[in-house]
Design an enzyme around this catalytic site. Structure first.
Site, short mmCIF file in Angstrom:
data_model
loop_
_atom_site.label_atom_id
_atom_site.label_comp_id
_atom_site.label_asym_id
_atom_site.label_seq_id
_atom_site.Cartn_x
_atom_site.Cartn_y
_atom_site.Cartn_z
N LYS A 60 0.87 -1.17 0.00
CA LYS A 60 0.00 0.00 0.00
C LYS A 60 0.91 1.22 0.00
O LYS A 60 1.74 1.39 0.91
CB LYS A 60 -0.88 -0.01 1.26
N VAL A 61 0.78 2.07 -1.02
CA VAL A 61 1.65 3.24 -1.15
C VAL A 61 0.79 4.46 -1.50
O VAL A 61 -0.40 4.36 -1.79
CB VAL A 61 2.72 3.04 -2.26
N SER A 62 1.42 5.61 -1.50
CA SER A 62 0.78 6.83 -1.96
C SER A 62 0.69 6.82 -3.48
O SER A 62 1.65 6.42 -4.16
CB SER A 62 1.58 8.05 -1.52
N THR A 114 0.63 11.35 -1.33
CA THR A 114 -0.38 12.05 -2.12
C THR A 114 -0.83 13.30 -1.39
O THR A 114 -1.11 14.32 -2.01
CB THR A 114 -1.59 11.13 -2.37
N ALA A 115 -0.90 13.21 -0.05
CA ALA A 115 -1.30 14.38 0.73
C ALA A 115 -0.37 15.56 0.43
O ALA A 115 -0.83 16.70 0.22
CB ALA A 115 -1.27 14.04 2.21
N HIS A 158 -6.11 10.59 7.25
CA HIS A 158 -6.77 9.50 7.98
C HIS A 158 -7.70 10.02 9.07
O HIS A 158 -8.45 10.97 8.87
CB HIS A 158 -5.75 8.53 8.53
#
Length: 287
Positions: A60-62, A114-115, A158
């Site tokens: 799980k990655v950005s 991504t944020a 989150h």
């Protein structure tokens, strides 16, 4: 699907409720025919680095890290986090406006997240003169750092959407709101990727296993609850439920046309601004 016992399939994802909810059935051997994965829990900044070093079969990655890893990894069409009304927030100790961030220190969860990419696109349009120092902190340390005056502002993700008021903080801007207003697309946050060297057939089987795990979690939410709460870092169970409700949605089961459009839109726009390398025309194609 078979997997050599000598070479177990390795997967890395965060201990956040959306990930443990999604992967519970697979991680605990309840998905028929799926290999038993060897799971590593890690913050998104760690998994992004693992992807760049090729350290796990599935991660799980950005979405923001994809331009650096898609030669070796394929984007799977399920299991990730996209949505609406779920974007990162910029938090400060006092109410303010975007211009107040000019020259200020901002904590972010990862420079390849991504944020942070959404933040950079927003700041380029909204913060005259730009922000000052960017400081990378684990996401659970960001709100205390803002509260305690160690940084001027923090970019949070989150469950912080539900808990920042507990720290006496204020939301200066919503990166997701800015993204949706300017593009009309859902917000791409976290992606599931798998090594291309596994082969096209194996990649399709892995995607099927993840979809099945997602649907099993929806069909019987109580089954995943022990796993979710075990890894939720003492999170209030109600917040964990809100977290899952926000980040596990139709895009988790399948990216679909809108999901892929959001990913292409983000990375194309970022490449045009010189923030990421440009993608090849077939870079997002699956198996």
């Amino acid at each position: 699907m078979t997997q050599s016992a000598a070479q177990p399939l390795t997967i890395a994802y965060s201990p956040c409720p959306n990930d443990t909810f999604v992967f519970d059935a697979w991680a605990h051997g309840r998905v028929p025919g799926a290999p038993a994965p060897a799971v590593t829990f890690a913050d998104i900044d760690i998994t992004n680095g693992m992807a760049e070093r090729g350290e796990s079969d599935v991660l799980k990655v950005s979405y923001a890290v994809l331009p650096w890893v898609l030669d070796d990894y394929a984007l799977l069409p399920c299991g990730g986090a996209l949505g609406r009304g779920c974007g990162p927030l910029v938090l400060t100790r006092e109410p303010g406006a975007a211009k107040d961030l000019a020259g200020k220190t901002v904590a972010v969860p990862s420079e390849r997240s991504t944020a942070y990419l959404l933040f950079r696109l927003w700041a380029a349009a909204e913060v005259p003169g730009g922000v000052g120092e960017i400081r990378v902190l684990p996401f659970h340390e960001i709100m205390p750092a803002v509260r305690d005056g160690l940084v001027d502002a923090g970019l949070v993700i989150h469950e912080a959407r539900f808990t920042y008021q507990n720290y006496g903080l204020h939301s200066l801007a919503d990166m997701g709101e800015h993204w949706e207003l300017t593009t009309g697309l859902p917000i791409p946050l976290g992606a599931i990727i798998a090594k291309r060297s596994l082969g096209a057939e194996r990649l399709r089987e892995l995607a099927d296993a993840i979809r099945t795990s997602v649907r099993m979690a929806w069909d019987d939410p109580a089954a995943s609850r022990p796993y979710v709460l075990e890894h939720a870092q003492e999170m209030d169970p109600r917040v964990a439920d809100q977290h899952i409700g926000l980040y596990v949605n139709e895009f988790t089961a399948d990216l679909g046309e809108d999901g892929y459009a959001a990913v292409r839109g983000l990375l194309t726009r970022a490449a045009a601004e010189g923030l990421v390398p440009p993608l090849g025309p077939d870079a997002l194609e699956f198996a």
